[in-house]
Design a protein around this motif. Structure first.
Motif, short mmCIF file in Angstrom:
data_model
loop_
_atom_site.label_atom_id
_atom_site.label_comp_id
_atom_site.label_asym_id
_atom_site.label_seq_id
_atom_site.Cartn_x
_atom_site.Cartn_y
_atom_site.Cartn_z
N LYS A 10 0.84 -1.21 0.00
CA LYS A 10 0.00 0.00 0.00
C LYS A 10 0.87 1.25 0.00
CE LYS A 10 -1.41 1.56 3.81
NZ LYS A 10 -1.29 2.83 4.45
N LYS A 58 -6.65 -1.24 -0.15
CA LYS A 58 -7.09 -0.63 1.10
C LYS A 58 -8.40 -1.26 1.60
CE LYS A 58 -5.91 3.93 1.82
NZ LYS A 58 -6.08 5.38 1.55
N SER A 59 -9.27 -1.62 0.68
CA SER A 59 -10.52 -2.29 1.07
C SER A 59 -10.23 -3.63 1.72
CB SER A 59 -11.42 -2.49 -0.15
OG SER A 59 -11.81 -1.26 -0.70
N ILE A 61 -7.42 -4.48 3.17
CA ILE A 61 -6.75 -4.19 4.44
C ILE A 61 -7.77 -3.82 5.51
CG2 ILE A 61 -5.23 -2.54 5.61
CD1 ILE A 61 -3.52 -2.53 3.00
N GLN A 62 -8.74 -3.00 5.13
CA GLN A 62 -9.75 -2.59 6.10
C GLN A 62 -10.54 -3.79 6.63
OE1 GLN A 62 -12.36 0.51 4.78
NE2 GLN A 62 -13.32 0.73 6.77
N THR A 65 -8.31 -5.73 9.02
CA THR A 65 -8.01 -5.07 10.29
C THR A 65 -9.26 -4.82 11.14
OG1 THR A 65 -8.07 -2.87 9.26
CG2 THR A 65 -5.91 -3.94 9.45
N ALA A 66 -10.41 -5.17 10.63
CA ALA A 66 -11.65 -4.95 11.39
C ALA A 66 -11.60 -5.56 12.80
CB ALA A 66 -12.85 -5.48 10.62
N SER A 69 -9.73 -3.09 14.99
CA SER A 69 -9.97 -1.66 14.76
C SER A 69 -9.97 -0.88 16.06
CB SER A 69 -11.28 -1.44 13.99
OG SER A 69 -12.38 -1.92 14.74
#
Length: 146
Positions: A10, A58-59, A61-62, A65-66, A69
């Motif tokens: 990223k 990024k999607s 990764i998000q 990482t939820a 968070s």
């Protein structure tokens, strides 16, 4: 691929996007005898492709990482406090100060709730929290596939 690798990629893509934007800014408008529309249009294609790749990564990764968070948010807040506390005035006691308009020396009494020792202790406490969270986040990033 592991999450920690995705985060490196990223950052590399973000660097590429910034490089491409720099090329576009440099080459978009030139004297007509030095203008190369093909090169500039290629930059825009490359920029769009890089942005699409960044959005996709990024999607992913998000989503990965939820589960952590809350740890990421906590760490950001603690880091914010680590930058705020050192700037907190801890002036306490009697001080002589010069009024620069009149050059008169004035004795003033100051009071502070937080002492320097209290601020220092808070900074140590916050730093330990950040380090512990970072260790947990690093472990998640090293073991989570995306």
């Amino acid at each position: 691929m592991k999450l920690h690798k995705a985060l490196k990629i990223k950052n590399r893509i973000i660097g590429d996007i910034n490089r491409i934007k720099g090329l576009i800014q440099r080459d978009n408008s030139k004297k007509s005898d030095k203008y190369d529309a093909v090169a500039v249009s290629g930059y825009f294609v490359e920029l769009d492709q890089s942005i699409d790749a960044l959005i996709s990564l990024k999607s992913r990764i998000q989503i990965a990482t939820a589960p952590i968070s809350h740890k990421l948010l906590a760490m950001a807040e603690y880091k914010g406090q680590l930058t705020w506390y050192p700037d907190l005035s801890v002036k306490d006691g009697t001080y002589e100060e010069t009024n620069y308009r009149t050059n008169a020396v004035v004795t003033e009494q100051w009071a502070a709730y937080f002492t320097q020792d209290m601020v220092d202790a808070k900074l140590v406490f916050l730093q330990k929290k950040v380090e512990a969270l970072q260790d947990e986040i690093d472990e998640h990033n090293a073991t989570t596939d995306i």
